[in-house]
Design a protein around this motif. Sequence first.
Motif, PDB file in Angstrom:
ATOM      1  N   ASP A   1      29.421  29.087  40.217  1.00 31.75           N
ATOM      2  CA  ASP A   1      30.838  29.443  40.069  1.00 31.75           C
ATOM      3  C   ASP A   1      31.568  29.169  41.384  1.00 31.75           C
ATOM      4  O   ASP A   1      32.130  30.067  42.004  1.00 31.75           O
ATOM      5  N   PRO A   2      31.565  27.902  41.844  1.00 34.39           N
ATOM      6  CA  PRO A   2      31.992  27.597  43.217  1.00 34.39           C
ATOM      7  C   PRO A   2      33.468  27.806  43.504  1.00 34.39           C
ATOM      8  O   PRO A   2      33.849  27.912  44.675  1.00 34.39           O
ATOM      9  N   ASP A   3      34.296  27.879  42.487  1.00 34.34           N
ATOM     10  CA  ASP A   3      35.730  28.015  42.719  1.00 34.34           C
ATOM     11  C   ASP A   3      36.224  29.459  42.610  1.00 34.34           C
ATOM     12  O   ASP A   3      37.436  29.697  42.603  1.00 34.34           O
TER      13      ASP A   3
ATOM     14  N   LEU B   1      21.644  38.441  48.771  1.00 32.85           N
ATOM     15  CA  LEU B   1      21.924  37.154  49.405  1.00 32.85           C
ATOM     16  C   LEU B   1      21.460  35.988  48.542  1.00 32.85           C
ATOM     17  O   LEU B   1      22.181  34.995  48.381  1.00 32.85           O
ATOM     18  N   SER B   2      20.263  36.072  47.968  1.00 34.63           N
ATOM     19  CA  SER B   2      19.804  34.984  47.098  1.00 34.63           C
ATOM     20  C   SER B   2      20.658  34.918  45.835  1.00 34.63           C
ATOM     21  O   SER B   2      20.964  33.821  45.338  1.00 34.63           O
ATOM     22  N   ASN B   3      21.053  36.076  45.319  1.00 35.64           N
ATOM     23  CA  ASN B   3      21.946  36.081  44.161  1.00 35.64           C
ATOM     24  C   ASN B   3      23.286  35.440  44.503  1.00 35.64           C
ATOM     25  O   ASN B   3      23.862  34.706  43.684  1.00 35.64           O
ATOM     26  N   ALA B   4      23.793  35.717  45.706  1.00 36.32           N
ATOM     27  CA  ALA B   4      25.081  35.148  46.115  1.00 36.32           C
ATOM     28  C   ALA B   4      25.000  33.632  46.212  1.00 36.32           C
ATOM     29  O   ALA B   4      25.937  32.922  45.795  1.00 36.32           O
ATOM     30  N   ARG B   5      23.898  33.112  46.738  1.00 35.85           N
ATOM     31  CA  ARG B   5      23.757  31.656  46.851  1.00 35.85           C
ATOM     32  C   ARG B   5      23.762  31.006  45.467  1.00 35.85           C
ATOM     33  O   ARG B   5      24.397  29.966  45.256  1.00 35.85           O
TER      34      ARG B   5
ATOM     35  N   THR C   1      32.617  38.670  39.665  1.00 30.92           N
ATOM     36  CA  THR C   1      31.832  37.805  40.553  1.00 30.92           C
ATOM     37  C   THR C   1      30.420  37.480  40.074  1.00 30.92           C
ATOM     38  O   THR C   1      29.798  36.564  40.603  1.00 30.92           O
ATOM     39  N   ASN C   2      29.885  38.217  39.127  1.00 33.56           N
ATOM     40  CA  ASN C   2      28.500  38.029  38.703  1.00 33.56           C
ATOM     41  C   ASN C   2      28.437  36.966  37.603  1.00 33.56           C
ATOM     42  O   ASN C   2      28.963  37.176  36.509  1.00 33.56           O
ATOM     43  N   PRO C   3      27.803  35.829  37.851  1.00 37.84           N
ATOM     44  CA  PRO C   3      27.825  34.760  36.846  1.00 37.84           C
ATOM     45  C   PRO C   3      27.201  35.160  35.515  1.00 37.84           C
ATOM     46  O   PRO C   3      27.592  34.640  34.466  1.00 37.84           O
TER      47      PRO C   3
ATOM     48  N   GLU D   1      32.990  32.623  30.320  1.00 34.72           N
ATOM     49  CA  GLU D   1      34.075  31.919  31.005  1.00 34.72           C
ATOM     50  C   GLU D   1      33.842  30.400  30.953  1.00 34.72           C
ATOM     51  O   GLU D   1      32.721  29.924  31.201  1.00 34.72           O
ATOM     52  N   PRO D   2      34.875  29.619  30.675  1.00 35.56           N
ATOM     53  CA  PRO D   2      34.723  28.160  30.588  1.00 35.56           C
ATOM     54  C   PRO D   2      34.136  27.535  31.851  1.00 35.56           C
ATOM     55  O   PRO D   2      33.372  26.563  31.762  1.00 35.56           O
ATOM     56  N   ALA D   3      34.470  28.072  33.015  1.00 37.13           N
ATOM     57  CA  ALA D   3      33.968  27.493  34.262  1.00 37.13           C
ATOM     58  C   ALA D   3      32.448  27.559  34.337  1.00 37.13           C
ATOM     59  O   ALA D   3      31.796  26.619  34.818  1.00 37.13           O
ATOM     60  N   LEU D   4      31.877  28.657  33.863  1.00 40.77           N
ATOM     61  CA  LEU D   4      30.411  28.792  33.890  1.00 40.77           C
ATOM     62  C   LEU D   4      29.772  27.881  32.845  1.00 40.77           C
ATOM     63  O   LEU D   4      28.713  27.283  33.096  1.00 40.77           O
TER      64      LEU D   4
END
Length: 255
Positions: free
Chosen positions: A185-187, A175-179, A219-221, A227-230
């Motif tokens: 990576d909000p999108d 859960l903390s990892n997901a937050r 899904t794991n940042p 990735e450019p988004a990160l």
Amino acid sequence: MSAQIHAFLCLQDNIGVLIHDPKTGECAAIDAPEEGPILAALAERGWRLTDILVTHRHSDHVQAVEGLKRRTGCRVVAPAKAREAVPGADLWVGEGDGVLVGTLQAQVLETPGHCADHVSYWFDENRVLFAGDTLFTLGCGRMFEGTYADFWRTLQRLAALPDETSVYCGHDYTLSNARFALAADPDNAALKDRAGQAEQAKAEGRFLVPTTIGAERMTNPFLRAGEPALAKTVHKEGAAPVEVFQALREWKNRF
């Protein structure tokens, strides 16, 4: 018959895991966080402990080794680089070594990053990885030793395993990892779905272990630092992925 695997909680958030070979009856615990829950899990399944496979030297992974060995006579396998911390080990292993649990064969992968002595156990035929505190569901371990370059190489190596590989990690930090992952990576639609699964699992008294390499790649940042988004999130556009990874991990330390 394939390996039988059972995961359960130890201590506050450690994950205990048993892998059982139905052909021979041999059974290994991955690490030894707490004696009571491991013995209870063995009794529940009717399995007999024959081995402990240690991933690294930290006390919450080895503190029950001596008690379990004394009680069961099991063999203890530990990283060669952790000799001083696991003095009662029967077999010391390093990169490329093989370990048998009955007929189940694991390859030892040296996976430095969380700490210098860390190893993971890769059961190729069963497509199962026991990653300890290197790779978590939606996260990775905090770096205590070594360099970010070492850790990034380790994560890239694990990410190159087959997508269907089941990954058992050493803690339920999901859960903390997901937050954090959603902040970084909000999108990411797949990540949003995975975070929802984590919330539902927690509400039902479950945890998202095992995960898979394929799910983590999406899904794991910390696996997505290329990735450019990160890179944009941590203001590292155009930087090498290892620099993005370092920025993400240092942000997570403060998160």
